[in-house]
Design a protein around this motif. Structure first.
Motif, mmCIF file in Angstrom:
data_model
loop_
_atom_site.group_PDB
_atom_site.id
_atom_site.type_symbol
_atom_site.label_atom_id
_atom_site.label_comp_id
_atom_site.label_asym_id
_atom_site.label_seq_id
_atom_site.Cartn_x
_atom_site.Cartn_y
_atom_site.Cartn_z
ATOM 1 N N PHE A 190 92.549 71.031 -3.547
ATOM 2 C CA PHE A 190 92.764 70.084 -2.458
ATOM 3 C C PHE A 190 91.695 69.001 -2.578
ATOM 4 O O PHE A 190 90.511 69.314 -2.671
ATOM 5 C CB PHE A 190 92.587 70.753 -1.083
ATOM 6 C CG PHE A 190 93.602 71.799 -0.737
ATOM 7 C CD1 PHE A 190 94.706 71.482 0.060
ATOM 8 C CD2 PHE A 190 93.444 73.109 -1.155
ATOM 9 C CE1 PHE A 190 95.632 72.456 0.410
ATOM 10 C CE2 PHE A 190 94.354 74.093 -0.810
ATOM 11 C CZ PHE A 190 95.457 73.763 -0.029
ATOM 12 N N ARG A 191 92.099 67.740 -2.584
ATOM 13 C CA ARG A 191 91.147 66.643 -2.422
ATOM 14 C C ARG A 191 91.315 66.167 -0.973
ATOM 15 O O ARG A 191 92.331 65.572 -0.617
ATOM 16 C CB ARG A 191 91.415 65.515 -3.407
ATOM 17 C CG ARG A 191 90.766 64.179 -3.055
ATOM 18 C CD ARG A 191 89.263 64.223 -2.917
ATOM 19 N NE ARG A 191 88.579 64.502 -4.158
ATOM 20 C CZ ARG A 191 88.260 63.559 -5.062
ATOM 21 N NH1 ARG A 191 88.608 62.297 -4.849
ATOM 22 N NH2 ARG A 191 87.610 63.899 -6.149
ATOM 23 N N VAL A 231 91.233 74.479 5.818
ATOM 24 C CA VAL A 231 90.800 73.583 4.752
ATOM 25 C C VAL A 231 90.194 72.307 5.342
ATOM 26 O O VAL A 231 89.142 71.831 4.893
ATOM 27 C CB VAL A 231 91.982 73.238 3.821
ATOM 28 C CG1 VAL A 231 91.619 72.096 2.872
ATOM 29 C CG2 VAL A 231 92.402 74.465 3.026
ATOM 30 N N ILE A 232 90.847 71.762 6.369
ATOM 31 C CA ILE A 232 90.343 70.543 7.008
ATOM 32 C C ILE A 232 88.965 70.779 7.615
ATOM 33 O O ILE A 232 88.032 69.985 7.421
ATOM 34 C CB ILE A 232 91.326 70.053 8.089
ATOM 35 C CG1 ILE A 232 92.626 69.575 7.432
ATOM 36 C CG2 ILE A 232 90.701 68.938 8.926
ATOM 37 C CD1 ILE A 232 93.716 69.225 8.426
ATOM 38 N N GLU A 233 88.820 71.870 8.343
ATOM 39 C CA GLU A 233 87.539 72.163 8.990
ATOM 40 C C GLU A 233 86.435 72.382 7.968
ATOM 41 O O GLU A 233 85.281 71.984 8.192
ATOM 42 C CB GLU A 233 87.688 73.383 9.899
ATOM 43 C CG GLU A 233 88.541 73.125 11.135
ATOM 44 C CD GLU A 233 88.759 74.374 11.970
ATOM 45 O OE1 GLU A 233 88.281 75.455 11.563
ATOM 46 O OE2 GLU A 233 89.407 74.267 13.034
ATOM 47 N N LEU A 234 86.779 72.985 6.840
ATOM 48 C CA LEU A 234 85.791 73.210 5.789
ATOM 49 C C LEU A 234 85.322 71.880 5.204
ATOM 50 O O LEU A 234 84.124 71.675 4.973
ATOM 51 C CB LEU A 234 86.391 74.093 4.693
ATOM 52 C CG LEU A 234 85.469 74.534 3.553
ATOM 53 C CD1 LEU A 234 84.290 75.324 4.089
ATOM 54 C CD2 LEU A 234 86.248 75.366 2.542
ATOM 55 N N ILE A 251 88.345 71.307 -2.768
ATOM 56 C CA ILE A 251 88.379 72.689 -2.303
ATOM 57 C C ILE A 251 89.397 73.480 -3.119
ATOM 58 O O ILE A 251 90.504 73.004 -3.378
ATOM 59 C CB ILE A 251 88.748 72.741 -0.805
ATOM 60 C CG1 ILE A 251 87.649 72.048 0.017
ATOM 61 C CG2 ILE A 251 88.946 74.182 -0.329
ATOM 62 C CD1 ILE A 251 87.983 71.925 1.495
ATOM 63 N N ILE A 252 88.999 74.674 -3.541
ATOM 64 C CA ILE A 252 89.899 75.564 -4.275
ATOM 65 C C ILE A 252 89.944 76.916 -3.577
ATOM 66 O O ILE A 252 89.083 77.230 -2.752
ATOM 67 C CB ILE A 252 89.461 75.749 -5.745
ATOM 68 C CG1 ILE A 252 88.049 76.349 -5.812
ATOM 69 C CG2 ILE A 252 89.518 74.424 -6.488
ATOM 70 C CD1 ILE A 252 87.574 76.638 -7.234
ATOM 71 N N TYR A 253 90.952 77.703 -3.931
ATOM 72 C CA TYR A 253 91.065 79.042 -3.353
ATOM 73 C C TYR A 253 90.621 80.070 -4.374
ATOM 74 O O TYR A 253 91.209 80.195 -5.453
ATOM 75 C CB TYR A 253 92.505 79.329 -2.921
ATOM 76 C CG TYR A 253 92.635 80.645 -2.176
ATOM 77 C CD1 TYR A 253 92.205 80.767 -0.859
ATOM 78 C CD2 TYR A 253 93.176 81.770 -2.805
ATOM 79 C CE1 TYR A 253 92.316 81.973 -0.177
ATOM 80 C CE2 TYR A 253 93.287 82.976 -2.139
ATOM 81 C CZ TYR A 253 92.855 83.073 -0.822
ATOM 82 O OH TYR A 253 92.954 84.269 -0.154
ATOM 83 N N GLU A 259 89.225 83.543 -0.438
ATOM 84 C CA GLU A 259 88.760 82.545 0.523
ATOM 85 C C GLU A 259 88.643 81.189 -0.169
ATOM 86 O O GLU A 259 88.570 81.092 -1.399
ATOM 87 C CB GLU A 259 87.405 82.943 1.106
ATOM 88 C CG GLU A 259 86.283 82.988 0.080
ATOM 89 C CD GLU A 259 84.954 83.386 0.690
ATOM 90 O OE1 GLU A 259 84.857 83.470 1.925
ATOM 91 O OE2 GLU A 259 84.002 83.608 -0.086
ATOM 92 N N TYR A 260 88.644 80.150 0.660
ATOM 93 C CA TYR A 260 88.454 78.802 0.141
ATOM 94 C C TYR A 260 86.977 78.557 -0.135
ATOM 95 O O TYR A 260 86.106 79.026 0.602
ATOM 96 C CB TYR A 260 88.955 77.761 1.139
ATOM 97 C CG TYR A 260 90.456 77.755 1.323
ATOM 98 C CD1 TYR A 260 91.295 77.304 0.316
ATOM 99 C CD2 TYR A 260 91.024 78.204 2.516
ATOM 100 C CE1 TYR A 260 92.677 77.300 0.481
ATOM 101 C CE2 TYR A 260 92.400 78.198 2.691
ATOM 102 C CZ TYR A 260 93.217 77.745 1.673
ATOM 103 O OH TYR A 260 94.583 77.745 1.842
#
Length: 311
Positions: A190-191, A231-234, A251-253, A259-260
């Motif tokens: 995720f970017r 993901v957004i909160e991270l 972000i990757i899983y 976990e992310y």
């Protein structure tokens, strides 16, 4: 009379000129003037002023530097000085930390944000390199501290692979080496773009078949991807910890940890290109709005500071 003046240096390829025009027009509607093309590569310092294209950088009310592909040590050095007298986006202190992969990972980890396990080894610490490889289960990634776009990243699998890499490492002028445990993931990420503490957009990137790097410059492709709230909160938390006004959080899983994890934080995340917009990646308008709001508030803040000093 304008409320203030914003200096801009944006990349021009990939739709950058169109983005810049929109920013300039929106600021003009808010009675804020703009000076574009302020590439510090052409700046000179004389008589107590940093002059770039006939503009005194010290007199600006805000400076947005947004060109990842053309950063030189000279530009970075002057950017640091400009930031002492003119509000810069990103602020230089946070920019410098985020540009350093070790400092980024270490600071995020200290504040409870999961990143891949990492090590920092001195140049001559061959035993440390071998120990890291053992601790990481025989697979790790060597990354330049300040690289971008996937450049210089090497995957090391096993001690024979390390032996092959060591001669290359010994010939560099690096003083230390940043290593990460290779994360078991699905070769997508995720970017997530954050501006002024707010989520403004996201897309996914996928490594080419048989590869593991998702960076576009390494052959990765983009696709429409909607992040969940976790993901957004991270991403928001990572940008806040680093103190960045603008950030692109990768972000990757982690399939082993389930976990992310935050892989990297970019200080100059690109806007969606015209080709990407055709795919349905349409967050540019939200990002521009947030950026213009941030610039306007920065200009007003400096104006208030000057009023207080005069009073």
């Amino acid at each position: 009379m304008s409320l203030g003046t914003v200096g801009l240096w944006l990349y021009r390829n990939g739709g950058g000129e169109r983005i810049q025009r929109q920013i300039v027009e929106m600021l003009k509607e808010r009675n804020i003037a703009c000076v574009t093309g302020l590439d510090l590569k052409h700046a000179q310092v004389k008589n107590g002023k940093i002059i770039c294209n006939d503009t005194a950088m010290d007199d600006l009310d805000a400076f947005l530097s947004y060109n990842a592909g053309e950063q030189t040590p000279y530009q970075r050095y002057l950017y640091q000085m400009v930031s002492q007298v003119t509000p810069t986006i990103n602020n230089f202190d946070s920019f410098a930390i985020a540009e350093d992969k070790f400092q980024t990972s270490h600071l995020l980890t200290l504040h409870g944000v999961r990143t891949p396990d990492y090590r920092l080894c001195g140049r001559d610490d061959e035993d440390g390199l071998k120990q890291a490889l053992n601790d990481f289960g025989g697979r790790m990634i060597y990354k330049p501290i300040d690289g971008w776009g996937g450049s210089g990243i090497v995957k090391i699998e096993g001690h024979e692979s390390l032996k092959t890499v060591l001669p290359f490492i010994s010939q560099t002028d690096l003083r230390y080496f940043y290593l990460e445990k290779f994360v078991n993931y699905d070769n997508t990420d995720f970017r997530v773009d954050i501006v002024d503490g707010k989520f403004v957009g996201c897309y996914g990137r996928k490594a080419p078949r048989g590869e593991w790097k998702t960076n576009i410059t390494s052959g990765g492709s983009v696709f429409v991807r909607e992040p969940d709230q976790e993901v957004i909160e991270l991403a928001v938390k990572a940008a806040k910890i680093l103190g960045l006004e603008v950030a692109g959080v990768d972000i990757i899983y982690d399939r082993e940890r389930e976990e992310y994890v935050v892989l990297e934080v970019n200080t100059i995340p690109a806007f969606a290109t015209p080709e990407q917009e055709k795919l349905g990646i349409n967050f540019n308008s939200y990002k521009i709005d947030a950026l213009v709001d941030l610039l306007e508030r920065t200009v007003h803040y400096k104006a208030r500071e000057q009023t207080i000093k005069v009073a």
